[in-house]
Design an enzyme around this catalytic site. Structure first.
Site, mmCIF file in Angstrom:
data_model
loop_
_atom_site.group_PDB
_atom_site.id
_atom_site.type_symbol
_atom_site.label_atom_id
_atom_site.label_comp_id
_atom_site.label_asym_id
_atom_site.label_seq_id
_atom_site.Cartn_x
_atom_site.Cartn_y
_atom_site.Cartn_z
ATOM 1 N N ASP A 185 0.947 27.355 9.499
ATOM 2 C CA ASP A 185 -0.160 26.987 10.384
ATOM 3 C C ASP A 185 -0.834 28.195 11.022
ATOM 4 O OD1 ASP A 185 -1.867 25.106 11.756
ATOM 5 O OD2 ASP A 185 -0.876 25.830 13.552
ATOM 6 N N ASP A 233 -1.960 20.509 19.282
ATOM 7 C CA ASP A 233 -2.337 21.845 18.814
ATOM 8 C C ASP A 233 -2.549 22.774 20.019
ATOM 9 O OD1 ASP A 233 -2.989 24.031 17.282
ATOM 10 O OD2 ASP A 233 -4.905 23.252 16.562
HETATM 11 N N1 LIG Z 1 -5.892 25.704 16.295
HETATM 12 C C1 LIG Z 1 -6.352 26.872 16.678
HETATM 13 O O1 LIG Z 1 -7.543 26.976 16.947
HETATM 14 N N2 LIG Z 1 -5.559 27.934 16.813
HETATM 15 C C2 LIG Z 1 -4.167 28.021 16.505
HETATM 16 C C3 LIG Z 1 -3.869 28.052 15.053
HETATM 17 C C4 LIG Z 1 -3.984 26.727 14.341
HETATM 18 O O2 LIG Z 1 -3.358 25.725 14.739
HETATM 19 O O3 LIG Z 1 -4.659 26.652 13.352
HETATM 20 C C5 LIG Z 1 -3.604 29.256 17.194
HETATM 21 O O4 LIG Z 1 -2.510 29.696 16.858
HETATM 22 O O5 LIG Z 1 -4.250 29.759 18.130
HETATM 23 ZN ZN LIG Z 2 -3.780 24.989 12.367
#
Ligand SMILES: NC(=O)N[C@@H](CC(=O)O)C(=O)O
Ligand SMILES: [Zn+2]
Length: 430
Positions: free
Chosen positions: A153, A305
């Site tokens: 991720d 997230d």
């Molecule tokens: N979602 C995001 O915008 N950022 C995430 C990375 C991810 O989940 O793709 C991060 O690690 O900052």
């Molecule tokens: Zn992601």
């Protein structure tokens, strides 16, 4: 000691109705001992004023930034933030420094996480060494060390054949493959949805980059039989593909974030990196498709997230700032206030998507309220309304576009394994 909580309301798992009941648990075994009325014998009694007693929430997608990026977040601040949001379990992503690509890093996170004494943390380990998209990590060792799933991720695994090898191996070990779906040959250096990008004057990120990768991985998951879990689904095409895959019997689950259910690219009218997130905020048609997919179960669960960054990093403008928004503390209040209260999403659907559903798909011991089950509770106050104020967050991150929004449904207390891990108003220790 047996503790009885009176005066709370429970959500009936079959009917979805709220009903008054007392819950009794043992703070030594960490188990629920009885659900009934005020006559259940107990050593100590606490009385609520009609708050909801929900199973502790479970978030399969947070970034705790530790090791390596502790100015953004630490295990302590991140797990305290999760506890403050009513979460009793979180799965943390491996894009740390070093990335979670070796057994000792998995063990380090698990051990230090346990020492924090708050929300339980389940590390998700890298699919590829250093998240470079090349050599696969040692899945067996990572699993043995306690990794709950595998993901790169932050990036997608670009090479199809390598993803096929990863899925084949993960299937043998019965480990889920969790995908950040992004075809980099399509997303390029894009930072916002093309419409918003045009307004702000930055490169656009093609929506198709998400669905294109999901399509490939659905086909590979069908071939291998692996459990494929799709992160932060954001477009109409992605929802349609996942619905199609489910109808074909592919073992696929998916998550949607509060921000993709509540926000669209149309809100981005100035160069403020608070809006910058990956995948980007999309169009209204995409948002509605995500909502529909969430309601019919195509998108199984809510994941935040939670992606904290420093104030300095987020002050660099949309082009240069990192992607991400914080989410742990505001997820339930926002979804409750803006989707449940207006009658768009039933409370029971929201709660199952934050509890039983992730628990079932990832084998987490929690997510339900029954005698003999773990005493994990999010005690939620539906009466108190307040404005979202990032300066009062427990996370180190202040990066939320929801600052100033009014919301109700705040966690008053979080109990995990029979222990209080959060009480509203408690001091931050960061
Ligand atoms: N979602 C995001 O915008 N950022 C995430 C990375 C991810 O989940 O793709 C991060 O690690 O900052
Ligand atoms: Zn992601």
């Amino acid at each position: 000691m047996r503790i009885r909580i009176d005066g709370g309301r429970l959500l009936h798992s079959q009917t979805g109705e709220l009903y008054g009941a007392s819950v009794c648990y043992d703070d030594v075994t960490g188990k629920i001992t009885a659900i009934g009325d005020e006559t259940i014998p107990a050593d100590k009694v606490e009385t609520l004023q009609g708050e909801l007693i929900l199973p502790g929430f479970i978030d399969m997608h947070v970034h705790l930034r530790d090791p390596g990026f502790t100015a953004k977040e630490t295990l302590t601040s991140g797990l305290q933030s999760a506890a403050a949001g009513g979460f009793t379990h979180v799965a943390c992503m491996p894009n740390t420094n070093p990335p979670t690509d070796a057994a000792e890093i998995v063990r380090d996170i698990t051990t230090r996480g346990r020492d924090v004494g708050k929300t339980s943390v389940h590390p998700i380990a890298c699919i590829t060494v250093s998240q470079k998209g090349e050599a696969l990590t040692d899945f067996a060792q990572l699993k043995e060390a306690g990794a709950i799933a595998l993901s790169d991720d932050g990036k997608g695994v670009q090479h199809g054949r390598r993803m096929l090898d990863a899925m084949t191996r993960a299937k043998e070990l019965d480990m889920p493959i969790v995908i950040h779906s992004e075809d980099e040959t399509l997303s390029g250096n894009g930072v916002l949805h093309p419409e918003a990008a045009k307004r702000i004057g930055v490169p656009g990120l093609l929506e198709e980059s998400e669905a294109a990768m999901i399509a490939r991985d659905i086909l590979l998951a069908e071939r291998t039989g692996v459990h494929l879990h799709v992160c932060h689904v954001s477009t109409e095409q992605s929802v349609a593909l996942i619905r199609w895959a489910k109808a074909r019997g592919v073992h696929i689950t998916a998550e949607v974030t509060p921000h993709h259910l509540l926000l669209t690219e149309a809100l981005i009218t100035e160069d403020d990196a608070v809006w910058k997130v990956n995948p980007p905020l999309q169009g209204e048609r995409d948002r509605m498709a995500c909502l529909e997919g969430f309601l019919d179960g195509t998108l199984d669960m809510i994941a935040t997230d939670h992606a904290p960054h420093t104030v300095d990093e987020k002050s660099r403008g949309i082009l240069r700032a990192p992607f991400g928004m914080v989410g742990s503390e505001v997820a339930f209040p926002l979804l409750y206030t803006y989707l449940v209260l207006p009658g768009i999403v039933p409370l029971s659907r929201l709660v199952e998507a934050m509890t039983r559903v992730p628990a079932t798909h990832f084998g987490i011991d929690g997510g339900a309220m029954h005698v003999g089950g773990t005493a994990d509770f999010a005690i939620v106050d539906l009466t108190k309304e307040k404005e979202i104020d990032p300066d009062r967050f427990y996370t180190r991150g202040r990066n939320t576009p929801f600052a100033g929004w009014r919301a109700t449904g705040w966690t008053a207390r979080t109990i995990h394994l029979g222990r209080e891990i959060f009480i509203a108003g408690e001091e931050r220790f960061i």
